[in-house]
Design a protein around this motif. Sequence first.
Motif, PDB file in Angstrom:
ATOM      1  N   ARG A 252       0.815  -1.217   0.000  1.00  0.00           N
ATOM      2  CA  ARG A 252       0.000   0.000   0.000  1.00  0.00           C
ATOM      3  C   ARG A 252       0.850   1.269   0.000  1.00  0.00           C
ATOM      4  N   ILE A 253       2.153   1.112  -0.176  1.00  0.00           N
ATOM      5  CA  ILE A 253       3.060   2.257  -0.174  1.00  0.00           C
ATOM      6  C   ILE A 253       3.815   2.293  -1.496  1.00  0.00           C
ATOM      7  N   ASP A 254       3.494   3.262  -2.345  1.00  0.00           N
ATOM      8  CA  ASP A 254       4.174   3.439  -3.627  1.00  0.00           C
ATOM      9  C   ASP A 254       5.407   4.300  -3.367  1.00  0.00           C
ATOM     10  N   VAL A 255       6.568   3.668  -3.321  1.00  0.00           N
ATOM     11  CA  VAL A 255       7.767   4.301  -2.791  1.00  0.00           C
ATOM     12  C   VAL A 255       8.617   5.058  -3.804  1.00  0.00           C
ATOM     13  N   PRO A 256       8.989   4.460  -4.933  1.00  0.00           N
ATOM     14  CA  PRO A 256      10.063   5.062  -5.745  1.00  0.00           C
ATOM     15  C   PRO A 256       9.697   6.375  -6.414  1.00  0.00           C
ATOM     16  N   ALA A 257      10.692   7.239  -6.482  1.00  0.00           N
ATOM     17  CA  ALA A 257      10.553   8.468  -7.277  1.00  0.00           C
ATOM     18  C   ALA A 257      10.850   8.107  -8.720  1.00  0.00           C
ATOM     19  N   GLN A 258       9.995   8.518  -9.646  1.00  0.00           N
ATOM     20  CA  GLN A 258      10.199   8.177 -11.045  1.00  0.00           C
ATOM     21  C   GLN A 258       9.590   9.241 -11.947  1.00  0.00           C
ATOM     22  N   ASN A 259       9.991   9.232 -13.193  1.00  0.00           N
ATOM     23  CA  ASN A 259       9.518  10.231 -14.156  1.00  0.00           C
ATOM     24  C   ASN A 259       7.998  10.193 -14.268  1.00  0.00           C
ATOM     25  N   GLY A 260       7.414  11.372 -14.302  1.00  0.00           N
ATOM     26  CA  GLY A 260       5.972  11.475 -14.452  1.00  0.00           C
ATOM     27  C   GLY A 260       5.201  11.409 -13.161  1.00  0.00           C
ATOM     28  N   LYS A 261       5.889  11.166 -12.062  1.00  0.00           N
ATOM     29  CA  LYS A 261       5.217  11.068 -10.769  1.00  0.00           C
ATOM     30  C   LYS A 261       5.213  12.437 -10.095  1.00  0.00           C
ATOM     31  N   ARG A 262       4.094  12.789  -9.547  1.00  0.00           N
ATOM     32  CA  ARG A 262       3.973  14.072  -8.870  1.00  0.00           C
ATOM     33  C   ARG A 262       4.889  14.125  -7.652  1.00  0.00           C
ATOM     34  N   GLY A 263       5.447  15.284  -7.379  1.00  0.00           N
ATOM     35  CA  GLY A 263       6.334  15.436  -6.236  1.00  0.00           C
ATOM     36  C   GLY A 263       5.588  15.421  -4.917  1.00  0.00           C
ATOM     37  N   GLY A 264       6.337  15.387  -3.824  1.00  0.00           N
ATOM     38  CA  GLY A 264       5.725  15.415  -2.492  1.00  0.00           C
ATOM     39  C   GLY A 264       5.271  14.043  -2.040  1.00  0.00           C
ATOM     40  N   ALA A 265       4.318  14.025  -1.124  1.00  0.00           N
ATOM     41  CA  ALA A 265       3.814  12.772  -0.567  1.00  0.00           C
ATOM     42  C   ALA A 265       2.364  12.948  -0.150  1.00  0.00           C
ATOM     43  N   TYR A 266       1.631  11.833  -0.137  1.00  0.00           N
ATOM     44  CA  TYR A 266       0.201  11.899   0.156  1.00  0.00           C
ATOM     45  C   TYR A 266      -0.271  10.530   0.622  1.00  0.00           C
ATOM     46  N   CYS A 267      -1.232  10.528   1.541  1.00  0.00           N
ATOM     47  CA  CYS A 267      -1.861   9.283   1.967  1.00  0.00           C
ATOM     48  C   CYS A 267      -3.357   9.391   1.707  1.00  0.00           C
ATOM     49  N   SER A 268      -3.867   8.514   0.855  1.00  0.00           N
ATOM     50  CA  SER A 268      -5.290   8.503   0.530  1.00  0.00           C
ATOM     51  C   SER A 268      -6.039   7.612   1.504  1.00  0.00           C
ATOM     52  N   SER A 269      -7.140   8.126   2.050  1.00  0.00           N
ATOM     53  CA  SER A 269      -7.913   7.340   3.019  1.00  0.00           C
ATOM     54  C   SER A 269      -8.637   6.186   2.340  1.00  0.00           C
ATOM     55  N   SER A 270      -9.209   6.428   1.163  1.00  0.00           N
ATOM     56  CA  SER A 270      -9.855   5.384   0.355  1.00  0.00           C
ATOM     57  C   SER A 270     -10.656   4.412   1.208  1.00  0.00           C
ATOM     58  N   TYR A 271     -11.696   4.909   1.834  1.00  0.00           N
ATOM     59  CA  TYR A 271     -12.502   4.084   2.737  1.00  0.00           C
ATOM     60  C   TYR A 271     -12.973   2.798   2.053  1.00  0.00           C
ATOM     61  N   GLY A 272     -12.734   1.683   2.734  1.00  0.00           N
ATOM     62  CA  GLY A 272     -13.145   0.391   2.217  1.00  0.00           C
ATOM     63  C   GLY A 272     -12.092  -0.292   1.369  1.00  0.00           C
ATOM     64  N   HIS A 273     -11.090   0.473   0.920  1.00  0.00           N
ATOM     65  CA  HIS A 273     -10.056  -0.097   0.051  1.00  0.00           C
ATOM     66  C   HIS A 273      -8.647   0.325   0.469  1.00  0.00           C
ATOM     67  N   GLY A 274      -8.520   1.312   1.289  1.00  0.00           N
ATOM     68  CA  GLY A 274      -7.209   1.895   1.592  1.00  0.00           C
ATOM     69  C   GLY A 274      -6.670   1.447   2.919  1.00  0.00           C
ATOM     70  N   PRO A 275      -5.718   2.231   3.419  1.00  0.00           N
ATOM     71  CA  PRO A 275      -5.166   3.459   2.819  1.00  0.00           C
ATOM     72  C   PRO A 275      -4.080   3.143   1.788  1.00  0.00           C
ATOM     73  N   PHE A 276      -3.720   4.182   1.016  1.00  0.00           N
ATOM     74  CA  PHE A 276      -2.633   4.070   0.053  1.00  0.00           C
ATOM     75  C   PHE A 276      -1.713   5.279   0.206  1.00  0.00           C
ATOM     76  N   GLN A 277      -0.413   5.009   0.254  1.00  0.00           N
ATOM     77  CA  GLN A 277       0.566   6.091   0.357  1.00  0.00           C
ATOM     78  C   GLN A 277       1.270   6.282  -0.985  1.00  0.00           C
ATOM     79  N   LEU A 278       1.443   7.542  -1.342  1.00  0.00           N
ATOM     80  CA  LEU A 278       2.199   7.900  -2.535  1.00  0.00           C
ATOM     81  C   LEU A 278       3.397   8.724  -2.093  1.00  0.00           C
ATOM     82  N   LEU A 279       4.596   8.189  -2.280  1.00  0.00           N
ATOM     83  CA  LEU A 279       5.821   8.836  -1.818  1.00  0.00           C
ATOM     84  C   LEU A 279       6.805   9.024  -2.965  1.00  0.00           C
ATOM     85  N   ASN A 280       7.875   9.758  -2.667  1.00  0.00           N
ATOM     86  CA  ASN A 280       9.035   9.854  -3.550  1.00  0.00           C
ATOM     87  C   ASN A 280      10.263   9.609  -2.675  1.00  0.00           C
ATOM     88  N   PHE A 281      10.518   8.355  -2.369  1.00  0.00           N
ATOM     89  CA  PHE A 281      11.534   7.988  -1.382  1.00  0.00           C
ATOM     90  C   PHE A 281      12.892   7.793  -2.049  1.00  0.00           C
TER      91      PHE A 281
END
Length: 288
Positions: A24-53
């Motif tokens: 549930r943690i999208d870690v790598p920084a890669q081309n086309g990926k938005r900068g920063g970090a975010y955690c989506s609550s996604s009730y019923g399916h989440g959470p999901f983290q979007l990082l640039n580690f």
Amino acid sequence: VKAGDEKFSPTMAGLFQEMVDEKRIDVPAQNGKRGGAYCSSSYGHGPFQLLNFTGTQRDVATLAHESGHGAHFMLSYKQGILQFHPPLTLAETASIFGEMIVFRDLLEKAPTDEDRLAMLMGKIDDIINSVVRQCGFDAFEEKVHSGRASGTLTPDEMTEAWQQTMVDYYGAEGEVFDSYADTSHLWTYVSHFHNVPFYVYSYAFADLVVGSLYGVYQKQPDGFEDKLLELLGAGGVKGFREALEPFGLDPADPVFWKDSIDAHLGSLMEEAEQLAAQLGLSDASHGV
């Protein structure tokens, strides 16, 4: 992050491991990926983290922060889709508390006193940034929304409100910043202004609340984990004052906010001053 969490709360460490195991943690920084970090609550399916580690110490802090959000959501899902999301006053509590726990763990593991001092100074800067800067952001939003009540604002009027806020919070040029050149349009890059109006104050709120909570934890660690997990599990069911009552804290008392700064920022500054003096970098009686 897991090692820091385990020292404080096996439950929080388990939730972090669950997010790792379930990818549930999208870690790598890669081309086309938005900068920063975010955690989506996604009730019923989440959470999901979007990082640039990328492996930096700040990236570890960001992972701890977003994992705190993730654990908060997982604990509060039981409240149902309409009440699981915490109020803004508590929305950043788990994330910033998680950062503090992991920071303290990394501080203990720092190889030298010089490294430890650098970490302390960085953390002090972060807290000042969270409290003062985010309050400034909130004040800018208040100016804009109040002005909007009288009609549509032009970009120039919004820029004027931003420049006035900077002077209100940091003084004239030379007091804190040498120059305000090229800062007139910085308000355009803060996505929170456009996506979640007035969310920014939750960062300042949470930093001060976490300061108080961490102070309670240091003085009375027994039973603290259960109280914090109950607070996080309440989601949006409990109000701010009700949520802090089990910790013996009353945010309606002005002393609460002063004590928060003293416990959070003041204690870190004292540590930094003492360490700088030990290293011969300052006179402890005159500060860093």
